[in-house]
Design a protein around this motif. Structure first.
Motif, PDB file in Angstrom:
ATOM      1  N   TRP A   1      36.768  48.959  44.810  1.00 53.08           N
ATOM      2  CA  TRP A   1      36.986  47.891  45.946  1.00 53.08           C
ATOM      3  C   TRP A   1      36.035  47.185  46.661  1.00 53.08           C
ATOM      4  O   TRP A   1      34.771  47.511  46.776  1.00 53.08           O
ATOM      5  CB  TRP A   1      37.748  48.781  46.916  1.00 53.08           C
ATOM      6  CG  TRP A   1      39.190  49.161  46.749  1.00 53.08           C
ATOM      7  CD1 TRP A   1      39.521  50.361  46.168  1.00 53.08           C
ATOM      8  CD2 TRP A   1      40.191  48.357  46.690  1.00 53.08           C
ATOM      9  NE1 TRP A   1      40.760  50.557  45.992  1.00 53.08           N
ATOM     10  CE2 TRP A   1      41.434  49.341  46.278  1.00 53.08           C
ATOM     11  CE3 TRP A   1      40.708  46.872  46.808  1.00 53.08           C
ATOM     12  CZ2 TRP A   1      42.668  48.705  46.070  1.00 53.08           C
ATOM     13  CZ3 TRP A   1      42.118  46.615  46.928  1.00 53.08           C
ATOM     14  CH2 TRP A   1      42.999  47.645  46.448  1.00 53.08           C
ATOM     15  N   ARG A   2      36.202  45.873  46.843  1.00 58.70           N
ATOM     16  CA  ARG A   2      35.003  45.017  47.372  1.00 58.70           C
ATOM     17  C   ARG A   2      35.925  44.345  48.426  1.00 58.70           C
ATOM     18  O   ARG A   2      36.903  43.809  48.400  1.00 58.70           O
ATOM     19  CB  ARG A   2      34.597  43.819  46.367  1.00 58.70           C
ATOM     20  CG  ARG A   2      33.633  44.494  45.523  1.00 58.70           C
ATOM     21  CD  ARG A   2      32.386  45.056  45.862  1.00 58.70           C
ATOM     22  NE  ARG A   2      31.491  45.378  44.978  1.00 58.70           N
ATOM     23  CZ  ARG A   2      30.234  45.206  44.849  1.00 58.70           C
ATOM     24  NH1 ARG A   2      29.622  44.679  45.858  1.00 58.70           N
ATOM     25  NH2 ARG A   2      29.443  45.518  43.833  1.00 58.70           N
ATOM     26  N   THR A   3      35.338  43.991  49.650  1.00 60.92           N
ATOM     27  CA  THR A   3      35.735  43.423  50.697  1.00 60.92           C
ATOM     28  C   THR A   3      35.287  41.906  50.606  1.00 60.92           C
ATOM     29  O   THR A   3      34.013  41.897  50.773  1.00 60.92           O
ATOM     30  CB  THR A   3      35.606  44.164  52.294  1.00 60.92           C
ATOM     31  OG1 THR A   3      36.268  45.250  52.177  1.00 60.92           O
ATOM     32  CG2 THR A   3      35.960  43.206  53.280  1.00 60.92           C
ATOM     33  N   LEU A   4      35.902  41.119  50.763  1.00 57.36           N
ATOM     34  CA  LEU A   4      35.491  39.578  50.664  1.00 57.36           C
ATOM     35  C   LEU A   4      35.524  38.955  51.854  1.00 57.36           C
ATOM     36  O   LEU A   4      37.011  38.980  52.438  1.00 57.36           O
ATOM     37  CB  LEU A   4      36.171  38.793  49.783  1.00 57.36           C
ATOM     38  CG  LEU A   4      35.829  39.190  48.049  1.00 57.36           C
ATOM     39  CD1 LEU A   4      36.646  38.259  47.232  1.00 57.36           C
ATOM     40  CD2 LEU A   4      34.310  39.170  48.017  1.00 57.36           C
TER      41      LEU A   4
ATOM     42  N   TRP B   1      34.332  34.394  49.331  1.00 61.10           N
ATOM     43  CA  TRP B   1      35.234  33.448  48.547  1.00 61.10           C
ATOM     44  C   TRP B   1      35.707  32.365  49.244  1.00 61.10           C
ATOM     45  O   TRP B   1      36.150  32.541  50.399  1.00 61.10           O
ATOM     46  CB  TRP B   1      36.245  34.329  47.804  1.00 61.10           C
ATOM     47  CG  TRP B   1      37.367  33.579  46.808  1.00 61.10           C
ATOM     48  CD1 TRP B   1      36.864  32.460  46.070  1.00 61.10           C
ATOM     49  CD2 TRP B   1      38.655  33.849  46.749  1.00 61.10           C
ATOM     50  NE1 TRP B   1      37.904  32.192  45.365  1.00 61.10           N
ATOM     51  CE2 TRP B   1      39.020  32.689  45.840  1.00 61.10           C
ATOM     52  CE3 TRP B   1      39.508  34.377  47.363  1.00 61.10           C
ATOM     53  CZ2 TRP B   1      40.342  32.678  45.507  1.00 61.10           C
ATOM     54  CZ3 TRP B   1      40.887  34.285  47.149  1.00 61.10           C
ATOM     55  CH2 TRP B   1      41.422  33.426  45.986  1.00 61.10           C
ATOM     56  N   TRP B   2      35.400  30.892  48.575  1.00 63.92           N
ATOM     57  CA  TRP B   2      35.980  29.873  49.386  1.00 63.92           C
ATOM     58  C   TRP B   2      37.113  29.302  48.484  1.00 63.92           C
ATOM     59  O   TRP B   2      36.876  28.557  47.536  1.00 63.92           O
ATOM     60  CB  TRP B   2      34.868  28.979  49.676  1.00 63.92           C
ATOM     61  CG  TRP B   2      35.210  27.590  50.114  1.00 63.92           C
ATOM     62  CD1 TRP B   2      36.232  27.401  51.139  1.00 63.92           C
ATOM     63  CD2 TRP B   2      34.287  26.428  49.943  1.00 63.92           C
ATOM     64  NE1 TRP B   2      35.959  26.282  51.440  1.00 63.92           N
ATOM     65  CE2 TRP B   2      35.354  25.511  50.942  1.00 63.92           C
ATOM     66  CE3 TRP B   2      33.385  25.969  49.331  1.00 63.92           C
ATOM     67  CZ2 TRP B   2      34.749  24.400  50.959  1.00 63.92           C
ATOM     68  CZ3 TRP B   2      33.077  24.606  49.516  1.00 63.92           C
ATOM     69  CH2 TRP B   2      33.418  24.155  50.298  1.00 63.92           C
ATOM     70  N   PRO B   3      38.379  29.549  48.787  1.00 63.10           N
ATOM     71  CA  PRO B   3      39.591  29.108  48.014  1.00 63.10           C
ATOM     72  C   PRO B   3      39.686  27.528  48.408  1.00 63.10           C
ATOM     73  O   PRO B   3      39.255  27.208  49.274  1.00 63.10           O
ATOM     74  CB  PRO B   3      40.886  30.164  48.152  1.00 63.10           C
ATOM     75  CG  PRO B   3      40.196  30.570  49.664  1.00 63.10           C
ATOM     76  CD  PRO B   3      38.783  30.599  49.704  1.00 63.10           C
ATOM     77  N   ARG B   4      40.525  26.943  47.533  1.00 59.99           N
ATOM     78  CA  ARG B   4      40.859  25.468  47.884  1.00 59.99           C
ATOM     79  C   ARG B   4      42.032  25.218  48.333  1.00 59.99           C
ATOM     80  O   ARG B   4      42.254  24.176  48.565  1.00 59.99           O
ATOM     81  CB  ARG B   4      40.938  24.866  46.138  1.00 59.99           C
ATOM     82  CG  ARG B   4      39.437  24.654  45.720  1.00 59.99           C
ATOM     83  CD  ARG B   4      39.468  23.878  44.365  1.00 59.99           C
ATOM     84  NE  ARG B   4      38.158  23.690  43.851  1.00 59.99           N
ATOM     85  CZ  ARG B   4      37.582  24.278  43.191  1.00 59.99           C
ATOM     86  NH1 ARG B   4      37.799  25.468  42.881  1.00 59.99           N
ATOM     87  NH2 ARG B   4      36.210  23.869  42.871  1.00 59.99           N
TER      88      ARG B   4
END
Length: 143
Positions: free
Chosen positions: A103-106, A35-38
């Motif tokens: 559960w997912r690890t990002l 994930w690439w948050p802003r």
């Protein structure tokens, strides 16, 4: 939203800020996607995460303290209260997201990362069979 976080993976990451390995990937490696948050404001960014195509419902998040600014223990996401837990023991640039019972690890691509490097990290982290470490996934690419 009724779709699952696992469905967010796509062949192309152009314009995407969230990717996941396909469910059929047997070797999960260090992360299940990226994930690439802003920004570094997790409570605000979770709304954007939930709005990503195919993101599904976010129930709970465990995150690495150094990656985010001050974060409340709960956030309202898509009309639902999401519990947030910051931990010093989680590897830097990762977070765990609970979608229902899974559960997912990002990999968390830092907000200031160049578009080219971020797109590479998103694509690699979301590729079936990728076993790269977090450091390798975030390493700057040669021009």
């Amino acid at each position: 939203m009724t779709s699952s976080l696992a469905e967010a993976s796509a062949p192309s990451t152009a314009g995407r800020r969230l990717t996941f390995k396909p469910d059929s990937s047997t070797d999960t490696g260090y992360v299940d996607g990226a994930w690439w948050p802003r920004s570094r404001d997790l409570a605000v960014e979770l709304e954007a995460l939930a709005a990503e195509p195919g993101a599904g419902h976010v129930d709970r998040v465990s995150y690495s303290f150094p990656d985010w600014d001050d974060t409340p223990r709960r956030a309202l996401v898509d009309g639902t209260v999401v519990k947030l837990g910051g931990y010093r023991t989680l590897p830097a640039h990762t977070m765990n997201v609970l979608d229902g019972s899974r559960w997912r690890t990002l990999l968390v691509v830092p907000p200031g990362t160049s578009a080219a490097d971020a797109e590479h990290a998103l694509a690699a982290a979301g590729s079936a069979g990728n076993l790269d470490s977090v450091a390798d996934l975030l390493a700057p690419r040669s021009p």
